[in-house]
Design a protein around this motif. Structure first.
Motif, short mmCIF file in Angstrom:
data_model
loop_
_atom_site.label_atom_id
_atom_site.label_comp_id
_atom_site.label_asym_id
_atom_site.label_seq_id
_atom_site.Cartn_x
_atom_site.Cartn_y
_atom_site.Cartn_z
N THR A 130 42.76 -28.37 55.67
CA THR A 130 43.86 -29.30 55.43
C THR A 130 45.04 -28.45 54.96
O THR A 130 44.88 -27.24 54.77
CB THR A 130 43.53 -30.33 54.33
OG1 THR A 130 43.52 -29.68 53.05
CG2 THR A 130 42.17 -30.99 54.57
N PRO A 131 46.21 -29.03 54.72
CA PRO A 131 47.30 -28.22 54.15
C PRO A 131 47.08 -27.85 52.68
O PRO A 131 47.94 -27.21 52.09
CB PRO A 131 48.52 -29.15 54.28
CG PRO A 131 48.16 -30.15 55.31
CD PRO A 131 46.69 -30.35 55.16
N TYR A 132 45.92 -28.24 52.10
CA TYR A 132 45.78 -28.17 50.65
C TYR A 132 44.64 -27.27 50.18
O TYR A 132 43.97 -27.58 49.21
CB TYR A 132 45.60 -29.58 50.08
CG TYR A 132 46.61 -30.57 50.58
CD1 TYR A 132 47.98 -30.32 50.45
CD2 TYR A 132 46.22 -31.74 51.21
CE1 TYR A 132 48.92 -31.22 50.93
CE2 TYR A 132 47.15 -32.65 51.69
CZ TYR A 132 48.50 -32.39 51.55
OH TYR A 132 49.42 -33.27 52.03
N ASN A 133 44.42 -26.13 50.88
CA ASN A 133 43.50 -25.17 50.30
C ASN A 133 44.05 -24.67 48.97
O ASN A 133 43.31 -24.36 48.05
CB ASN A 133 43.28 -23.99 51.25
CG ASN A 133 42.19 -23.05 50.76
OD1 ASN A 133 41.06 -23.47 50.50
ND2 ASN A 133 42.52 -21.77 50.60
N ASN A 134 45.37 -24.59 48.88
CA ASN A 134 46.06 -24.47 47.60
C ASN A 134 46.47 -25.89 47.21
O ASN A 134 47.41 -26.44 47.79
CB ASN A 134 47.29 -23.56 47.75
CG ASN A 134 48.17 -23.53 46.51
OD1 ASN A 134 47.99 -24.29 45.57
ND2 ASN A 134 49.16 -22.65 46.51
N PRO A 135 45.79 -26.51 46.26
CA PRO A 135 46.00 -27.94 45.99
C PRO A 135 47.09 -28.24 44.97
O PRO A 135 47.16 -29.35 44.44
CB PRO A 135 44.63 -28.38 45.47
CG PRO A 135 44.14 -27.19 44.71
CD PRO A 135 44.66 -25.98 45.46
N ALA A 136 47.94 -27.26 44.67
CA ALA A 136 48.92 -27.43 43.59
C ALA A 136 49.89 -28.57 43.89
O ALA A 136 50.10 -29.46 43.06
CB ALA A 136 49.68 -26.13 43.36
#
Length: 362
Positions: free
Chosen positions: A198-204
């Motif tokens: 998803t675009p959120y492997n970095n979920p910041a």
């Protein structure tokens, strides 16, 4: 001040993240003069993807960083138990082993040790876990906040009723490494895979969105005096092609390059957006053109939405050692001592009390 801690995905490289978290925990214990302080005493929300989801759940459970690190060091081989040879076409590792690991550690404190649900009271703070619904083709960042639309206990598909172990299994179901996780909802099974897809492997950034946008129901206020975000990576690795001419690049080369390249590029983009929208207190240089974006940016100070610190290190660009892409794979357990050494050194050089106080003070 509301404080968010966001943790990237990256498999066993989560050990690197844990060294940064250990430093944060230690400095906060000294500052508050509380040797028993845990990060759930300070942070209001923990967000994680894949291995970051495991760490986030442990911290939200009230565990110390040392306890979580011990699980990675002592039980890593259990989490990455190889599939039987005749199952290798489906996945490299066994789903049963990592599922049993989650069931054993995230259960209720009753005689039956029944599996904890996502709505369990044992989670001390807000928890956000990112996964991907492969059956519907959409990212699924879930929170356990009671005001979220799909956390209404009256709903037949209430997310709070999903076993926590299933959510963590789904978020860590890296394609080819683990099979998808089935979750039974609304009378049918749906397949879920790793939140890194998803675009959120970095979920910041998604953590900020879920805690502030009205649609998610939480509605925390924004601003430098109201919201802070600490983002911790797992040590980044650039996806490169080792072949020197295009004529020698084959289909497997391209397939092996595409997914890591996309995951890494989107994670960097999420970091850039956080630095633009927030007040960047700490962050390494993005590139030689835009620098670290840690000074005045597009927004005036009064318009910045949150304070922000990003802790991560490019593992394949270290002067002290040459790490190649095979060494830094997400399932290379031999990297644990190296990750501990690199992470401890990075944390001691970069994580300082002033940034933590700025991020966590009222």
């Amino acid at each position: 001040m509301k404080n968010i801690l966001a943790l990237d995905g990256g498999g066993i490289r989560g050990v690197f993240s844990l060294q940064i978290l250990a430093r944060i925990e230690s400095l906060l214990r000294q500052h508050h003069q509380r040797p028993d302080l845990v990060l759930s005493d300070v942070f209001d929300c923990f967000a994680g993807t894949s291995t970051g989801a495991i760490i986030a759940a442990g911290l939200c459970w009230g565990m110390t960083v040392a306890d979580i690190e011990a699980l990675y060091v002592q039980r890593g081989a259990e989490m990455f138990a190889r599939s039987a040879w005749y199952r290798r076409f489906h996945s490299k590792y066994r789903a049963e082993s990592i599922a049993a690991f989650f069931k054993n550690h995230f259960c209720e404190d009753d005689a039956e040790r029944s599996p904890a649900l996502f709505g369990t009271s044992r989670l001390k703070k807000m928890l956000i876990v990112v996964m991907r619904n492969a059956s519907t083709g959409s990212p699924w960042p879930l929170s356990n906040h009671p005001s979220a639309k799909y956390n209404d206990r009256a709903r037949s598909d209430c997310n709070l009723n999903i076993p926590l172990w299933q959510i963590l299994r789904a978020s860590t179901a890296a394609p080819t490494f683990f099979p998808p996780q089935e979750i039974h909802m609304n009378g049918k099974n749906q397949l879920f895979v790793d939140g890194a897809v998803t675009p959120y492997n970095n979920p910041a950034l998604v953590a900020v969105m879920m805690t502030t946008l009205p649609g998610y129901g939480v509605r925390w206020p924004t601003g430098r005096r109201s919201l802070s975000l600490t983002s911790v990576g797992t040590g980044s690795v650039r996806a490169t092609m080792t072949r020197q001419t295009s004529a020698t690049v084959n289909l497997l080369d391209q397939l092996g390059h595409a997914i890591p390249a996309l995951i890494n590029a989107v994670a960097v983009e999420q970091d850039i957006l956080c630095r633009i929208l927030g007040n960047c207190l700490h962050g390494d240089v993005i590139d030689r053109e835009i620098g670290a974006i840690d000074g005045p940016s597009l927004l005036a100070p009064e318009a910045q939405l949150f304070n922000y610190a990003r802790y991560d290190l490019q593992l394949d660009n270290l002067q002290t050692m040459q790490l190649n892409s095979k060494q830094t794979k997400i399932d290379n357990l031999d990297m644990i001592p190296i990750l501990q050494e690199i992470g401890t050194r990075y944390a001691s050089e970069n994580v300082v009390l002033n940034d933590i106080i700025e991020l966590t003070s009222d």
